[in-house]
Write a protein that holds these residues in place. Structure first.
Motif, PDB file in Angstrom:
ATOM      1  N   ASN A 209       0.847  -1.201   0.000  1.00  0.00           N
ATOM      2  CA  ASN A 209       0.000   0.000   0.000  1.00  0.00           C
ATOM      3  C   ASN A 209       0.877   1.243   0.000  1.00  0.00           C
ATOM      4  OD1 ASN A 209      -2.807  -0.917   0.160  1.00  0.00           O
ATOM      5  ND2 ASN A 209      -2.158  -1.850   2.101  1.00  0.00           N
ATOM      6  N   LEU A 210       0.400   2.252  -0.751  1.00  0.00           N
ATOM      7  CA  LEU A 210       0.963   3.601  -0.716  1.00  0.00           C
ATOM      8  C   LEU A 210      -0.030   4.501  -0.016  1.00  0.00           C
ATOM      9  CD1 LEU A 210       2.313   3.931  -4.377  1.00  0.00           C
ATOM     10  CD2 LEU A 210       3.697   3.735  -2.311  1.00  0.00           C
ATOM     11  N   SER A 211       0.498   5.363   0.859  1.00  0.00           N
ATOM     12  CA  SER A 211      -0.430   6.275   1.535  1.00  0.00           C
ATOM     13  C   SER A 211      -1.179   7.119   0.513  1.00  0.00           C
ATOM     14  CB  SER A 211       0.321   7.175   2.520  1.00  0.00           C
ATOM     15  OG  SER A 211       1.373   7.880   1.847  1.00  0.00           O
ATOM     16  N   GLN A 212      -0.503   7.508  -0.570  1.00  0.00           N
ATOM     17  CA  GLN A 212      -1.140   8.169  -1.712  1.00  0.00           C
ATOM     18  C   GLN A 212      -0.393   7.713  -2.960  1.00  0.00           C
ATOM     19  OE1 GLN A 212      -2.250  12.476  -1.278  1.00  0.00           O
ATOM     20  NE2 GLN A 212      -1.034  12.335   0.619  1.00  0.00           N
ATOM     21  N   PRO A 213      -1.082   7.174  -3.943  1.00  0.00           N
ATOM     22  CA  PRO A 213      -0.376   6.711  -5.143  1.00  0.00           C
ATOM     23  C   PRO A 213       0.171   7.856  -5.983  1.00  0.00           C
ATOM     24  CG  PRO A 213      -2.739   6.460  -5.411  1.00  0.00           C
ATOM     25  CD  PRO A 213      -2.526   6.869  -4.002  1.00  0.00           C
ATOM     26  N   THR A 214      -0.469   9.062  -5.904  1.00  0.00           N
ATOM     27  CA  THR A 214      -0.009  10.218  -6.664  1.00  0.00           C
ATOM     28  C   THR A 214       0.055  11.412  -5.712  1.00  0.00           C
ATOM     29  OG1 THR A 214      -1.046   9.373  -8.684  1.00  0.00           O
ATOM     30  CG2 THR A 214      -0.454  11.706  -8.651  1.00  0.00           C
ATOM     31  N   VAL A 215       1.253  12.011  -5.616  1.00  0.00           N
ATOM     32  CA  VAL A 215       1.447  13.119  -4.680  1.00  0.00           C
ATOM     33  C   VAL A 215       2.229  14.228  -5.376  1.00  0.00           C
ATOM     34  CG1 VAL A 215       1.416  11.602  -2.673  1.00  0.00           C
ATOM     35  CG2 VAL A 215       3.597  12.146  -3.771  1.00  0.00           C
ATOM     36  N   SER A 216       2.154  15.413  -4.769  1.00  0.00           N
ATOM     37  CA  SER A 216       3.002  16.522  -5.225  1.00  0.00           C
ATOM     38  C   SER A 216       4.358  16.397  -4.544  1.00  0.00           C
ATOM     39  CB  SER A 216       2.358  17.870  -4.883  1.00  0.00           C
ATOM     40  OG  SER A 216       1.104  17.995  -5.533  1.00  0.00           O
TER      41      SER A 216
ATOM     42  N   THR B 198       5.768  15.934  -0.543  1.00  0.00           N
ATOM     43  CA  THR B 198       4.790  15.239   0.303  1.00  0.00           C
ATOM     44  C   THR B 198       5.447  14.020   0.947  1.00  0.00           C
ATOM     45  OG1 THR B 198       3.010  15.937  -1.187  1.00  0.00           O
ATOM     46  CG2 THR B 198       2.531  14.122   0.342  1.00  0.00           C
TER      47      THR B 198
ATOM     48  N   VAL C 289       5.394  10.302   2.016  1.00  0.00           N
ATOM     49  CA  VAL C 289       4.701   9.106   1.531  1.00  0.00           C
ATOM     50  C   VAL C 289       5.112   7.917   2.394  1.00  0.00           C
ATOM     51  CG1 VAL C 289       4.375   7.542  -0.423  1.00  0.00           C
ATOM     52  CG2 VAL C 289       4.653   9.998  -0.823  1.00  0.00           C
TER      53      VAL C 289
ATOM     54  N   GLN D 181       9.279   5.170   4.677  1.00  0.00           N
ATOM     55  CA  GLN D 181       8.746   6.540   4.609  1.00  0.00           C
ATOM     56  C   GLN D 181       9.739   7.412   3.843  1.00  0.00           C
ATOM     57  OE1 GLN D 181       8.427   9.302   8.186  1.00  0.00           O
ATOM     58  NE2 GLN D 181       6.274   8.621   7.971  1.00  0.00           N
TER      59      GLN D 181
ATOM     60  N   LEU E 141       5.019   4.798  -7.615  1.00  0.00           N
ATOM     61  CA  LEU E 141       4.624   6.110  -7.079  1.00  0.00           C
ATOM     62  C   LEU E 141       4.701   7.136  -8.200  1.00  0.00           C
ATOM     63  CD1 LEU E 141       3.985   7.994  -4.652  1.00  0.00           C
ATOM     64  CD2 LEU E 141       6.468   8.236  -4.358  1.00  0.00           C
TER      65      LEU E 141
END
Length: 544
Positions: free
Chosen positions: A320-327, A330, A332, A361, A394
């Motif tokens: 799992n990724l905390s968010q698959p798409t980030v700026s 960020t 992760v 992380q 990611l």
């Protein structure tokens, strides 16, 4: 004294025979008897329960007291001079009849044996075993009920039309044969034959119902079983069981079972080889050590083999990724987990212990865009370590950029040549890139061939734009004419030099021609003296 009752009928025949013999021996003149008494027919054969006409006749001119003695039921059928006929009814057993009479005081006598014939009531071949192993003896039993005379009754044991044995019908008739492959499917039967041809009747026969023999070969070697060593819960895999040297292979029964549960097997045979295939599916209730069993049955005998199979549960790994798409910028979190007893390793870093989570992380930068994170899970099953791998990618959003190394900022091209403007922009999302002329805002193609014109010279602004921002670089394009002024001057100078070199050559050739010509003096000008010109004076035009 108790008076004697009448003698049984069965005793009459031997008694009468004895009396007649005594009379013949004691009668006067018996030794010189000239006339005979005859019984007709002699030694007849009669069907059981039938009737017979017996005639007692003599050539004595004045016979007396012609009679027939028999234990059978009789009635007179007629008489005449020298003969007397009797009808015997319900002849059920062999017997002897006696004719007697007196001729001139002398005793005459004759006898005849009656033979009763009867067809057997039943002929039957005893049941065969359902299956008979090849190479072992098989005993055939034939039972014939009734039939007479037994001395003329024989029993034949047959394989198809082939006679295996022929014996008199005395009790139960048996014969032994060696079972072979060729006997498989053959019909066996028995047949009685009553031969009365010597009595002028013929040969009578009848056969039992045939019984089919089935032979088989079951090898002593067990079947071969092909199964996987491990099977994961929720998965399926093919299993196979084979056995060679089986006959007839097409009639064998095969059972495949997993953990006591029957599998749906497909059986094929070719020659003496049999192969069964099935699909084994691992369920959660079967988790652990199990057995796959293959049982082959033929002819009431079986061969069986077993193989061990371990059914295991191996969940994951789950990433799992905390968010698959980030700026960019960020934080992760990347996690990897699996079931109990499973050791996970995330990007080369193992979890603290089997069954625990692995965590990574990071602060996302543009270099992390499209970065893949790998997780490996290891589970030991029955001494063997099994592995499963997973990965996630990611995506990092960042503004567009143009690398100067991928977008030259000074270009020098020639007019009317085909060129390609190489310029690339980076960014996520992918930016749109345009190169526009500084003054006319004309767009020049990027990455595709185009024909260069002279008016393409100038400054261009190459701009990359996306939802994350813009980025611009300046590109100067210098287009040169195909024939510039310097080349024209050089060509003109070369042309002038050519003319200059050609003039002295022409003068030299013309002068030599003049000196070699013939001159004529004009007589009309005799008063003027003839003088020569100096070399400095120009030559006049040749005369006309």
């Amino acid at each position: 004294m108790v008076p004697l009752g009448p003698l049984p009928r069965a005793c009459w025949t031997p008694l009468i025979s004895l009396l007649l013999v005594c009379c013949l021996l004691l009668a006067p003149g018996a030794q010189g008897q000239a006339f005979r008494l005859r019984v007709e027919p002699q030694n007849p054969v009669v069907p059981a329960g039938g009737s017979l006409l017996v005639n007692c006749s003599t050539d004595c001119p004045q016979p007396e007291l012609i009679s027939l003695e028999t234990s059978l039921f009789k009635e007179e059928a007629g008489e005449g001079l020298g003969w007397k006929a009797y009808r015997l009814s319900n002849v059920t057993s062999d017997s002897e009849v006696f004719c007697s009479g007196i001729c001139s005081g002398s005793q005459m006598a004759d006898s005849s044996d009656i033979t009763v014939y009867q067809f057997p009531e039943r002929v039957e071949l005893a049941s065969l075993f359902p299956w008979n192993p090849v190479g072992k003896n098989l005993t055939l039993h034939c039972r014939v009920a009734g039939g007479a005379p037994r001395a003329k009754l024989s029993v034949l044991l047959l394989r198809g039309q082939e006679v295996l044995s022929q014996q008199l019908a005395v009790g139960e008739v048996t014969t032994t044969v060696l079972a072979s492959r060729n006997d498989h499917g053959a019909n066996f039967s028995c047949r009685w034959e009553l031969d009365l041809r010597s009595q002028g009747l013929g040969l009578f026969q009848n056969s039992s119902a045939p019984r089919q023999l089935r032979t088989f070969v079951l090898p002593v070697t067990p079947p071969r079983l092909f199964v996987p060593r491990f099977l994961e819960v929720g998965t399926s895999q093919a299993v196979a069981c084979t056995l060679d040297g089986l006959f007839p292979a097409s009639e064998a029964q095969v059972q495949l079972a997993l953990g006591g549960q029957m599998l749906n097997a497909t059986v094929d045979s070719s020659g003496d080889k049999l192969e069964a295939r099935a699909t084994a599916t691992a369920s959660a209730e079967l988790e652990g050590a199990q057995e796959i069993v293959c049982n082959v049955t033929l002819g009431g005998e079986s061969q069986e083999t077993q193989e061990n199979l371990t059914i295991y549960s191996f969940r994951g790994p789950v990433m799992n990724l905390s968010q698959p798409t980030v700026s960019q910028g960020t934080i992760v979190n990347v996690t990897c987990a699996a079931g109990a007893r499973v050791q996970v390793t995330l990007d080369g870093v193992p979890a603290a212990a089997p069954g625990q989570l692995a965590l990574l992380q990071l602060n996302a930068t543009e270099r992390d865009d499209r970065r893949s994170f790998f997780c490996s899970a290891a589970l030991e099953v029955d001494g063997v370590v099994l592995h499963k791998n997973r990965s996630v990618q990611l995506r990092v959003l960042y503004g567009p950029k143009i690398d100067p190394a991928r977008c030259p900022q000074h270009l020098m091209w020639k007019e009317r040549t085909t060129q390609i403007l190489q310029c690339q922009a980076q960014g996520n999302p992918d930016p749109q890139l345009q190169c526009l002329h500084e003054g006319s805002m004309a767009q020049v193609p990027i990455g595709i061939p185009f024909r260069v014109r002279l008016n393409y010279s100038g400054t261009y602004y190459c701009r990359a734009a996306s939802s994350q921002g813009t980025y611009t670089v300046t590109v100067v394009m210098n287009v040169q004419e195909r024939n510039p002024v310097t080349i024209t001057i050089i060509i003109a100078a070369l042309t002038i030099l050519g003319f200059v070199a050609a003039i002295p050559a022409s003068i030299y050739v013309f002068g030599v021609h003049k000196r070699r010509d013939i001159y004529h003096v004009n007589q009309g000008n005799a008063g003027f003296p003839l003088t020569s010109k100096t070399a400095e004076e120009p030559l006049g035009e040749p005369p006309s």
